[in-house]
Design an enzyme around this catalytic site. Structure first.
Site, short mmCIF file in Angstrom:
data_model
loop_
_atom_site.label_atom_id
_atom_site.label_comp_id
_atom_site.label_asym_id
_atom_site.label_seq_id
_atom_site.Cartn_x
_atom_site.Cartn_y
_atom_site.Cartn_z
N ASN A 1 20.36 37.42 26.33
CA ASN A 1 19.90 37.64 27.71
C ASN A 1 19.90 39.15 28.00
O ASN A 1 20.94 39.80 27.89
CB ASN A 1 20.84 36.89 28.67
CG ASN A 1 20.41 37.03 30.11
OD1 ASN A 1 20.08 38.13 30.56
ND2 ASN A 1 20.44 35.95 30.86
N HIS B 1 20.71 42.59 32.03
CA HIS B 1 21.49 43.73 32.50
C HIS B 1 21.04 45.07 31.91
O HIS B 1 21.50 46.12 32.36
CB HIS B 1 22.98 43.45 32.32
CG HIS B 1 23.38 42.30 33.19
ND1 HIS B 1 23.21 42.33 34.56
CD2 HIS B 1 23.85 41.06 32.90
CE1 HIS B 1 23.59 41.17 35.08
NE2 HIS B 1 23.98 40.38 34.09
N HIS C 1 16.18 36.29 33.33
CA HIS C 1 16.24 35.57 34.61
C HIS C 1 15.48 36.38 35.66
O HIS C 1 15.90 37.47 36.03
CB HIS C 1 17.73 35.42 35.01
CG HIS C 1 17.97 34.63 36.26
ND1 HIS C 1 19.24 34.37 36.72
CD2 HIS C 1 17.12 34.04 37.15
CE1 HIS C 1 19.16 33.66 37.84
NE2 HIS C 1 17.89 33.45 38.12
N ARG D 1 15.09 36.74 39.12
CA ARG D 1 15.74 36.28 40.34
C ARG D 1 14.82 36.49 41.53
O ARG D 1 13.98 37.39 41.54
CB ARG D 1 17.05 37.03 40.58
CG ARG D 1 18.13 36.71 39.56
CD ARG D 1 19.44 37.33 39.97
NE ARG D 1 20.08 36.59 41.02
CZ ARG D 1 21.11 35.74 40.85
NH1 ARG D 1 21.64 35.58 39.65
NH2 ARG D 1 21.61 35.09 41.86
N ARG E 1 16.72 41.59 41.44
CA ARG E 1 17.76 42.63 41.33
C ARG E 1 17.81 43.24 39.93
O ARG E 1 18.31 44.33 39.76
CB ARG E 1 19.13 42.07 41.71
CG ARG E 1 19.68 41.07 40.73
CD ARG E 1 21.07 40.64 41.11
NE ARG E 1 21.09 39.81 42.30
CZ ARG E 1 22.09 38.97 42.59
NH1 ARG E 1 23.13 38.90 41.81
NH2 ARG E 1 22.04 38.22 43.66
N GLU F 1 14.69 32.04 32.80
CA GLU F 1 15.61 31.38 33.74
C GLU F 1 15.03 31.54 35.14
O GLU F 1 14.62 32.65 35.53
CB GLU F 1 16.99 32.02 33.69
CG GLU F 1 17.70 31.75 32.39
CD GLU F 1 19.05 32.43 32.31
OE1 GLU F 1 19.71 32.30 31.29
OE2 GLU F 1 19.44 33.12 33.30
N THR G 1 25.18 33.76 38.20
CA THR G 1 24.97 32.33 38.40
C THR G 1 26.32 31.65 38.33
O THR G 1 26.85 31.41 37.25
CB THR G 1 24.00 31.79 37.33
OG1 THR G 1 22.88 32.67 37.29
CG2 THR G 1 23.53 30.40 37.66
N GLU H 1 21.70 23.13 29.36
CA GLU H 1 22.58 24.23 28.98
C GLU H 1 23.88 24.06 29.77
O GLU H 1 23.86 23.97 31.00
CB GLU H 1 21.93 25.58 29.29
CG GLU H 1 22.84 26.73 28.89
CD GLU H 1 22.12 28.08 28.87
OE1 GLU H 1 20.90 28.12 28.66
OE2 GLU H 1 22.82 29.10 29.06
N HIS I 1 27.24 31.50 29.37
CA HIS I 1 27.76 32.20 30.55
C HIS I 1 29.18 32.70 30.26
O HIS I 1 30.08 31.92 30.01
CB HIS I 1 27.78 31.35 31.83
CG HIS I 1 27.70 32.24 33.06
ND1 HIS I 1 28.79 32.88 33.58
CD2 HIS I 1 26.63 32.63 33.80
CE1 HIS I 1 28.39 33.62 34.61
NE2 HIS I 1 27.09 33.50 34.76
N1 PXP Z 1 22.80 31.02 30.56
C1 PXP Z 1 22.36 31.00 31.84
C2 PXP Z 1 21.59 29.81 32.30
C3 PXP Z 1 22.60 32.09 32.70
O1 PXP Z 1 22.15 32.05 33.97
C4 PXP Z 1 23.27 33.22 32.20
C5 PXP Z 1 23.50 34.40 33.07
O2 PXP Z 1 22.31 34.89 33.56
C6 PXP Z 1 23.68 33.20 30.85
C7 PXP Z 1 23.46 32.08 30.07
C8 PXP Z 1 24.35 34.37 30.22
O3 PXP Z 1 25.55 34.66 30.84
P1 PXP Z 1 26.27 36.03 30.51
O4 PXP Z 1 25.38 37.12 30.98
O5 PXP Z 1 27.56 35.93 31.25
O6 PXP Z 1 26.48 36.07 29.01
#
Ligand code: PXP
Length: 263
Positions: free
Chosen positions: A17, A20, A53, A55, A59, A80, A111, A161, A204
């Protein structure tokens, strides 16, 4: 069908992901660092897919990022999204490989919990159907809970998931009882999902420290990891961070590391 004990452990995919990277870019505006460049590097280091994602408040990832990711990366893109008309239109326009419905609250930092697929069944049904009709693989980000899995089945979503946030928080806090209870919940939910014919992912909050016990769950086929990898990239570089995560996942899974393929 549940996997038989004598079958070899399956390969566990890693979705990286890159949200960030965009968070850092947006702190100053401009173009640097570029999430698409991060996606290419993650792929080179062994990511099997890229997750982003979009959003509602934009952001981090922007509409332009999604357009570029859709055009420019070779790996499957997992978008996402909240179940809103705006996001549905965007998903149908770009047709990512996969779309994962997540709950979204404006005031949350991330999330914070899974989608209430059971309570939101009627609202979600039309969204799941429209994406599926467009050939987009639909996933629901839910708590590791049988009721939510039953709802996913009745909605016709092929993938779920499981939210690992509570497990990771317990792990990080050293709360061994909660950690064990949460891990048991994830193990049970993953097996229940597999038996119900759902493809089961998890994610997550996962880090080098917390990934092993989750990666070892045989019923899982994909982990999605973001924040830790992008943070770790500050110290070791993104390719190194992704490679090391890949090694830890492969080791937990008892398979020879695949990272050699990336050189
Ligand atoms: N899976 C989903 C569905 C998420 O929303 C997120 C966070 O955006 C992640 C995985 C990844 O989480 P993290 O950034 O904490 O590794």
């Amino acid at each position: 069908m549940a996997r038989q004990n004598n079958q070899p452990a399956s390969f566990l995919r890693l979705g990286v992901n890159i949200d960030h990277v965009a968070t850092i870019r947006n702190a100053r505006g401009g173009l640097h660092p570029d999430p698409v460049r991060a996606a290419h590097l993650a792929a080179k280091a062994g990511a099997d897919g890229i997750t982003a994602h979009l959003r509602e408040d934009r952001r981090h990832i922007s509409d332009h990022d999604i357009a570029r990711l859709s055009r420019e990366i070779d790996q499957p893109l997992n978008l996402e999204m909240a179940a809103t008309p705006e996001m549905l239109e965007i998903a149908l326009r770009h047709k990512p490989h996969a779309a994962c419905f997540v709950p979204e609250k404006r005031e949350e930092r991330t999330t914070e919990g899974g989608l209430d697929a059971a309570g939101g069944h009627n609202h979600l049904a039309a969204y799941v159907g429209k994406l599926a009709d467009a050939g987009i693989r639909v996933s629901l980000f839910i708590e590791p809970d049988r009721r939510q899995l039953d709802a996913a089945v009745s909605l016709g979503a092929p993938v779920v998931e499981l939210h690992t946030g509570t497990y990771c928080d317990a792990h990080n806090a050293g709360d061994l009882d909660l950690r064990a209870a949460e891990l048991a919940r994830i193990v049970d939910a993953a097996a229940y999902a597999e038996a119900a014919g759902l493809e089961c992912h998890a994610g997550h909050g996962l880090s080098f420290d917390s990934v092993a016990d989750v990666a070892a769950i045989d019923s899982l086929v994909e982990l999605n990891i973001g924040h830790f990898l992008i943070g770790e990239a500050i110290f070791s570089g993104l390719e190194s961070a992704v490679r090391q995560m890949r090694v830890l996942m492969d080791r937990a899974r008892g398979v020879a590391s695949q990272t050699a393929r990336t050189g």
